[in-house]
Design a protein around this motif. Structure first.
Motif, PDB file in Angstrom:
ATOM      1  N   SER A  66       0.814  -1.281  -0.058  1.00  0.00           N
ATOM      2  CA  SER A  66       0.086  -0.033  -0.003  1.00  0.00           C
ATOM      3  C   SER A  66       0.905   1.106   0.033  1.00  0.00           C
ATOM      4  O   SER A  66       0.552   2.340  -0.517  1.00  0.00           O
ATOM      5  CB  SER A  66      -0.769   0.041   1.333  1.00  0.00           C
ATOM      6  N   SER A  67       2.112   1.114   0.406  1.00  0.00           N
ATOM      7  CA  SER A  67       3.085   2.274   0.330  1.00  0.00           C
ATOM      8  C   SER A  67       3.586   2.596  -0.898  1.00  0.00           C
ATOM      9  O   SER A  67       3.845   3.942  -1.126  1.00  0.00           O
ATOM     10  CB  SER A  67       4.273   2.026   1.296  1.00  0.00           C
ATOM     11  N   LEU A  68       3.017   1.863  -1.985  1.00  0.00           N
ATOM     12  CA  LEU A  68       3.214   2.400  -3.500  1.00  0.00           C
ATOM     13  C   LEU A  68       2.226   3.135  -3.949  1.00  0.00           C
ATOM     14  O   LEU A  68       2.401   3.408  -5.283  1.00  0.00           O
ATOM     15  CB  LEU A  68       3.842   1.023  -4.047  1.00  0.00           C
ATOM     16  N   LEU A  69       1.129   3.239  -3.476  1.00  0.00           N
ATOM     17  CA  LEU A  69       0.003   3.873  -3.820  1.00  0.00           C
ATOM     18  C   LEU A  69       0.476   5.336  -4.672  1.00  0.00           C
ATOM     19  O   LEU A  69      -0.006   5.528  -5.542  1.00  0.00           O
ATOM     20  CB  LEU A  69      -1.081   4.375  -2.746  1.00  0.00           C
ATOM     21  N   PHE A  70       1.082   6.110  -3.898  1.00  0.00           N
ATOM     22  CA  PHE A  70       1.429   7.391  -4.592  1.00  0.00           C
ATOM     23  C   PHE A  70       2.230   7.217  -5.812  1.00  0.00           C
ATOM     24  O   PHE A  70       1.891   8.017  -6.999  1.00  0.00           O
ATOM     25  CB  PHE A  70       2.106   8.425  -3.652  1.00  0.00           C
ATOM     26  N   GLY A  71       3.273   6.502  -5.777  1.00  0.00           N
ATOM     27  CA  GLY A  71       4.281   6.251  -6.997  1.00  0.00           C
ATOM     28  C   GLY A  71       3.030   5.628  -8.289  1.00  0.00           C
ATOM     29  O   GLY A  71       3.380   6.044  -9.268  1.00  0.00           O
TER      30      GLY A  71
END
Length: 409
Positions: free
Chosen positions: A238-243
Motif C-alpha cells: 500500500s506504500s506504493l500507492l502514490f508512485g
C-alpha cells in the motif's frame, strides 16, 4: 502510524454508527472513488475526454496492486485526494489569492491524514526546476512545502504529543536501504503498462503539453518517495500507492497516442499491438491477485469475536486485550493500550523491541485476565511476558478452536 485526522475522522463516524469498522471502510472507500474520479476528470480533458471511463477503471484497478487499499479504513486515499485537489488549485492559481490559500489548506489536510503526502507539495518545486528554470518561479513553488514545515513547527510547540506520534515515532522506524534496488526493479518489472506509456511519450511527435510536464514532475517525486516508504520496517505494498498514481497518470495522458499508434498499424499488426497492450494492462493490475485474495479473507480474530465479548461481560475483574482493544471495549467500556502502537512508539534501532514497553507491562500488572488474539502479525514478546507474569491459558469451551485464548493468574 497515520496522521491525527484519521483518529478524528473515525471518531466522528463512530459517534454516528457506534464502533463499526465497516462504516469506516465505507467512508474511506468514498474518498478512494472520489480520488479516481478527480484524477480521471483532470487528465481527460478536451479531446481526451472520451477516455474518461477507461481512466476511471485504471485508477480503481490500482486497488489490486496496493493491498486493497481502496477498500481499507486507512487514510492513504483520503490524503491523496486532498493532496491532488491542492495541487490542482495551486497549478490553476493565476492571479487569485484564494486558490493558493485553499491549496495550502488542502496540502495541510492531506499531511494530517498521512504524513508522506507532504511529497505532493514538492511537485511544484520539481516542476519549476525542470520546466520553468526561473529563480522567481522556484521561490514561489516553495510556498506549499514551507507552509507544511511551518505547520509542523507549530504543532511541535503547541501539541508536542501529537508531533511525537505524527513525526518523531514514524521517523524512528528503520529504513532498509538494501531493499531499494530490488523494490525498484519489482515495481518497474511488474508494471509494464508504464513502459507502453513511456515509449509512447519518447516516440511521440507531439510537443510535451503542460499536463504531461506536471505528470513527469509527479513521477520524479512520488515514485522515489513510495519506494522509500515501502523499504521502512513494516512497509507494505500500500506504500506504493502514490508512485502508482503518478505512473498511471502518464498512461492516462498517453492513451490517445497509444490508440492512434494501434490504429495506424494494418491488419494483424494492429491486432497484435492491441493484444500486447491488453496483456500489459492485465499483467500490471493482476500480478498480485493471489496475494489480494489471501488478504481479502484475512482478519484479526475469527467468527467467535461475539462469543469472547459475551464471556468477558460476565467477568467482574480487570481484563485487557492489547492485540485487539475493541474486545474489552465492547465488553466493559474500557479501551486499553494497543500493543502495535506501543511497539511502534518504543522502537529500538528502528525495529520493535524484544521486550514489552513499560506502559504495557504496567497494564499487565493491573490485569487479572488477558485476551490473546492469534493473527498474521506475530508478537512473541507478548506471549513471553504473559508467562513471565505467571499467566496461564484457561480452557473456555465457547472459545475452543478459535483465535482467542483467555489467560488468567
Amino acid at each position: 502510524m497515520y496522521g491525527p485526522l484519521l483518529s478524528v475522522f473515525l471518531a466522528g463516524i463512530f459517534r454516528v454508527t457506534g464502533l463499526n469498522l465497516l462504516a469506516g471502510r465505507i467512508a474511506f472507500s468514498i474518498f478512494s472513488f472520489a480520488l479516481a474520479v478527480l484524477l480521471s476528470a483532470i487528465l481527460c480533458r478536451g479531446s481526451a475526454r472520451k477516455y474518461w471511463f477507461i481512466a476511471l477503471l485504471l485508477f480503481l484497478g490500482l486497488n489490486f496492486r496496493t493491498n486493497l487499499i481502496l477498500f481499507s479504513a486507512q487514510s492513504d486515499c483520503a490524503a491523496a485526494f486532498f493532496a491532488v485537489a491542492g495541487l490542482c488549485l495551486w497549478i490553476a492559481r493565476g492571479n487569485s489569492w484564494v486558490r493558493p490559500v485553499l491549496a495550502i489548506a488542502l496540502f495541510l489536510c492531506a499531511v494530517l491524514f498521512k504524513q508522506t503526502s507532504a511529497a505532493f507539495a514538492l511537485i511544484p518545486v520539481v516542476h519549476a526546476l525542470i520546466w520553468k528554470r526561473r529563480f522567481s518561479e522556484v521561490l514561489t513553488s516553495l510556498i506549499p512545502a514551507m507552509s507544511i514545515f511551518a505547520a509542523l513547527a507549530a504543532i511541535y510547540m503547541i501539541w508536542p504529543q501529537v508531533f511525537l506520534g505524527m513525526v518523531t515515532v514514524p521517523a524512528s522506524i528503520k529504513v532498509y536501504y538494501n531493499r531499494v534496488l530490488p523494490i525498484s526493479a519489482y515495481l518497474l518489472a511488474t508494471f509494464p503498462i508504464f513502459f507502453v506509456a513511456l515509449f509512447a511519450s519518447l516516440f511521440s511527435r507531439e510537443r510535451v503539453d503542460e499536463r504531461e510536464r506536471w505528470v513527469w514532475s509527479a513521477i520524479a517525486v512520488l515514485v522515489p518517495v513510495s519506494i522509500w516508504t515501502i523499504c521502512k520496517s513494516g512497509g507494505g505494498y500500500s506504500s506504493l500507492l502514490f508512485g502508482y498514481l503518478a505512473m498511471l497518470a502518464l498512461v492516462v495522458v498517453k492513451l490517445d497516442s497509444i490508440w492512434e499508434w494501434i490504429a495506424s498499424l494494418s491488419g494483424w499488426r494492429s491486432l497484435l499491438a492491441a493484444g500486447g497492450v491488453a496483456v500489459a494492462i492485465l499483467f500490471s493490475f493482476f500480478i498480485q491477485f493471489n496475494r489480494d485474495l489471501v488478504l481479502l479473507f484475512t482478519r484479526c480474530g475469527d467468527e467467535k469475536y461475539g462469543a469472547v465479548v459475551d464471556y468477558l461481560r460476565r467477568i467482574p475483574d480487570r481484563v485487557i486485550s492489547p492485540q485487539d482493544p475493541t474486545i474489552v471495549y465492547r465488553a466493559s467500556g474500557y479501551f486499553g493500550r494497543s500493543i502495535f502502537f506501543e511497539l511502534d512508539a518504543h522502537a529500538v534501532n528502528g525495529n520493535w523491541p524484544n521486550e514489552l514497553p513499560d506502559s504495557l507491562q504496567r497494564e499487565l500488572a493491573e490485569a487479572k485476565f488477558v485476551v490473546q488474539v492469534s493473527s498474521y502479525v506475530p508478537t512473541p514478546m507478548f506471549e513471553r511476558e504473559l508467562e513471565k507474569d505467571h499467566f496461564y491459558p484457561m480452557d473456555v469451551s465457547a472459545l475452543r478452536g478459535s483465535a482467542y485464548t483467555l489467560w488468567t493468574r
